[in-house]
Design a protein around this motif. Structure first.
Motif, mmCIF file in Angstrom:
data_model
loop_
_atom_site.group_PDB
_atom_site.id
_atom_site.type_symbol
_atom_site.label_atom_id
_atom_site.label_comp_id
_atom_site.label_asym_id
_atom_site.label_seq_id
_atom_site.Cartn_x
_atom_site.Cartn_y
_atom_site.Cartn_z
ATOM 1 N N SER A 139 0.841 -1.196 0.000
ATOM 2 C CA SER A 139 0.000 0.000 0.000
ATOM 3 C C SER A 139 0.878 1.249 0.000
ATOM 4 O O SER A 139 1.712 1.421 0.904
ATOM 5 N N PHE A 140 0.685 2.122 -0.985
ATOM 6 C CA PHE A 140 1.411 3.392 -1.018
ATOM 7 C C PHE A 140 0.730 4.352 -0.056
ATOM 8 O O PHE A 140 -0.463 4.641 -0.185
ATOM 9 N N LEU A 141 1.474 4.849 0.917
ATOM 10 C CA LEU A 141 0.913 5.659 1.994
ATOM 11 C C LEU A 141 0.887 7.147 1.684
ATOM 12 O O LEU A 141 0.515 7.946 2.535
ATOM 13 N N GLY A 142 1.281 7.521 0.475
ATOM 14 C CA GLY A 142 1.217 8.921 0.071
ATOM 15 C C GLY A 142 2.557 9.616 0.180
ATOM 16 O O GLY A 142 3.561 9.055 0.634
ATOM 17 N N VAL A 143 2.567 10.860 -0.237
ATOM 18 C CA VAL A 143 3.793 11.669 -0.222
ATOM 19 C C VAL A 143 4.101 12.089 1.209
ATOM 20 O O VAL A 143 3.244 12.625 1.915
ATOM 21 N N ALA A 144 5.320 11.834 1.617
ATOM 22 C CA ALA A 144 5.767 12.246 2.947
ATOM 23 C C ALA A 144 6.482 13.592 2.902
ATOM 24 O O ALA A 144 6.298 14.433 3.784
ATOM 25 N N PHE A 145 7.311 13.787 1.887
ATOM 26 C CA PHE A 145 8.080 15.034 1.746
ATOM 27 C C PHE A 145 7.894 15.588 0.341
ATOM 28 O O PHE A 145 7.906 14.829 -0.634
ATOM 29 N N ARG A 146 7.763 16.898 0.257
ATOM 30 C CA ARG A 146 7.652 17.581 -1.022
ATOM 31 C C ARG A 146 8.776 18.600 -1.163
ATOM 32 O O ARG A 146 9.527 18.852 -0.225
ATOM 33 N N ASP A 147 8.876 19.154 -2.355
ATOM 34 C CA ASP A 147 9.838 20.227 -2.624
ATOM 35 C C ASP A 147 11.278 19.808 -2.351
ATOM 36 O O ASP A 147 12.086 20.585 -1.831
ATOM 37 N N LEU A 148 11.595 18.562 -2.694
ATOM 38 C CA LEU A 148 12.991 18.136 -2.603
ATOM 39 C C LEU A 148 13.815 18.882 -3.644
ATOM 40 O O LEU A 148 13.295 19.275 -4.697
ATOM 41 N N PRO A 149 15.097 19.103 -3.387
ATOM 42 C CA PRO A 149 15.916 19.875 -4.334
ATOM 43 C C PRO A 149 16.024 19.176 -5.687
ATOM 44 O O PRO A 149 16.195 17.956 -5.753
ATOM 45 N N SER A 150 15.915 19.935 -6.750
ATOM 46 C CA SER A 150 16.025 19.376 -8.103
ATOM 47 C C SER A 150 17.457 19.470 -8.604
ATOM 48 O O SER A 150 18.215 20.359 -8.200
ATOM 49 N N GLY A 151 17.813 18.533 -9.489
ATOM 50 C CA GLY A 151 19.153 18.542 -10.057
ATOM 51 C C GLY A 151 20.243 18.204 -9.066
ATOM 52 O O GLY A 151 21.420 18.473 -9.314
ATOM 53 N N VAL A 152 19.868 17.612 -7.936
ATOM 54 C CA VAL A 152 20.831 17.243 -6.887
ATOM 55 C C VAL A 152 20.740 15.738 -6.670
ATOM 56 O O VAL A 152 19.651 15.170 -6.635
ATOM 57 N N GLU A 153 21.893 15.097 -6.536
ATOM 58 C CA GLU A 153 21.888 13.652 -6.327
ATOM 59 C C GLU A 153 21.378 13.331 -4.922
ATOM 60 O O GLU A 153 21.875 13.855 -3.932
ATOM 61 N N LEU A 154 20.366 12.463 -4.873
ATOM 62 C CA LEU A 154 19.756 12.058 -3.610
ATOM 63 C C LEU A 154 19.950 10.564 -3.404
ATOM 64 O O LEU A 154 19.841 9.783 -4.352
#
Length: 291
Positions: free
Chosen positions: A211-226
């Motif tokens: 079961s996918f529980l939904g988005v926990a975090f938003r607005d993560l940095p773009s173009g950055v290795e995570l």
């Protein structure tokens, strides 16, 4: 053919066997077709480099297995320790599975993602992953989300943790103290958790028991290795990492969407009956080989 298949599926729905229920399916949220396909697709081979913990970016209290897919925290007092994956991502939608038995977690057991320069060791017992601005973590024992050294929210959110009858008629603030205490009790997270990182959308979520529980975090940095990462304070904690699958930002293929729709209608208990569908043998083979 489409009408015949639709009638066949609807006619057989009454014969399906309900899948085992847990506390998590009622908390699931709808997923995009892109994520649904990724979660339902076959996992990549276990030797994939994205399944490796880093031999360099880890606390010295974490010991790697020869295959690099498991780390074990050595007993150490007054130390919080972390480790991140060897390979990170800058784009695409990716799913990893973290296996961490509840009895090996102790306090301050956190899973999530980090940037490359996130601290991986600190003095004392604390939430390390999510304890700064370079990492985002879900503390499993308390179900709290951490970032920047602060608790952001409970996850899954309180409004979806009500039992279905209560959720229909009452808001959380009107519940009596007994019900309020029940909804605030942390959920016991099982040993396998899927980490769902959409680097294109800048979101991180988790899936449990399918079961996918939904988005926990938003607005993560773009173009950055995570990087997938964990932190722990418990001696003897053993944590495995497995990269399951990923996709680009391109729209899913129509054939894949059709296959997903068929299998969703069949349900998990009847997917071994694909060969009985009124479809050509070539499509039987496609459904059996891809999902």
């Amino acid at each position: 053919m489409g009408l015949i298949l639709s009638v066949w599926l609807n006619g057989r729905a009454a014969d399906s066997i309900p899948s085992p229920s847990t506390v998590f399916p009622p908390l699931a949220v709808p997923t995009s077709s892109r994520l649904a396909l990724t979660l339902s697709s076959s996992a990549v081979p276990p030797g994939n480099k994205r399944s490796h913990w880093s031999s360099h970016h880890r606390s010295p209290h974490f010991q790697l297995s020869p295959c690099k897919q498991e780390v074990t925290r050595s007993p150490a007092e007054l130390s919080s320790d972390g480790v991140r994956a060897e390979v990170g991502v800058e784009s695409g939608l990716h799913v990893w599975e973290i296996t961490w038995r509840p009895e090996h977690r102790g306090s301050h057991a956190v899973i999530g993602i980090s940037r490359q320069d996130c601290p991986l060791q600190d003095l004392g017992y604390k939430v390390l992953l999510g304890g700064d601005s370079l990492s985002w973590g879900w503390e499993l024992k308390t179900n709290k989300l951490w970032h920047g050294g602060k608790i952001l929210a409970c996850y899954p959110c309180e409004s979806r943790r009500l039992h279905p009858p209560a959720a229909e008629g009452f808001r959380l603030k009107f519940l009596n103290p007994l019900h309020r205490k029940e909804t605030e009790t942390p959920l016991l997270i099982p040993e396998r958790v899927q980490l769902v990182l959409d680097a294109d959308a800048g979101t991180l979520g988790f899936a449990v028991d399918g079961s996918f529980l939904g988005v926990a975090f938003r607005d993560l940095p773009s173009g950055v290795e995570l990087f997938p990462a964990v932190s722990s304070v418990r001696g003897g904690a053993r944590i495995e990492l497995r990269y399951l699958n990923g996709t680009t930002r391109n729209p899913p293929a129509l054939m894949a969407l059709c296959g997903l729709s068929i299998l969703q209608n069949l349900g998990h208990q009847r997917q071994n009956q694909v060969d009985k569908l009124p479809l050509p043998p070539l499509l039987h083979h496609y459904l059996l080989s891809c999902f």
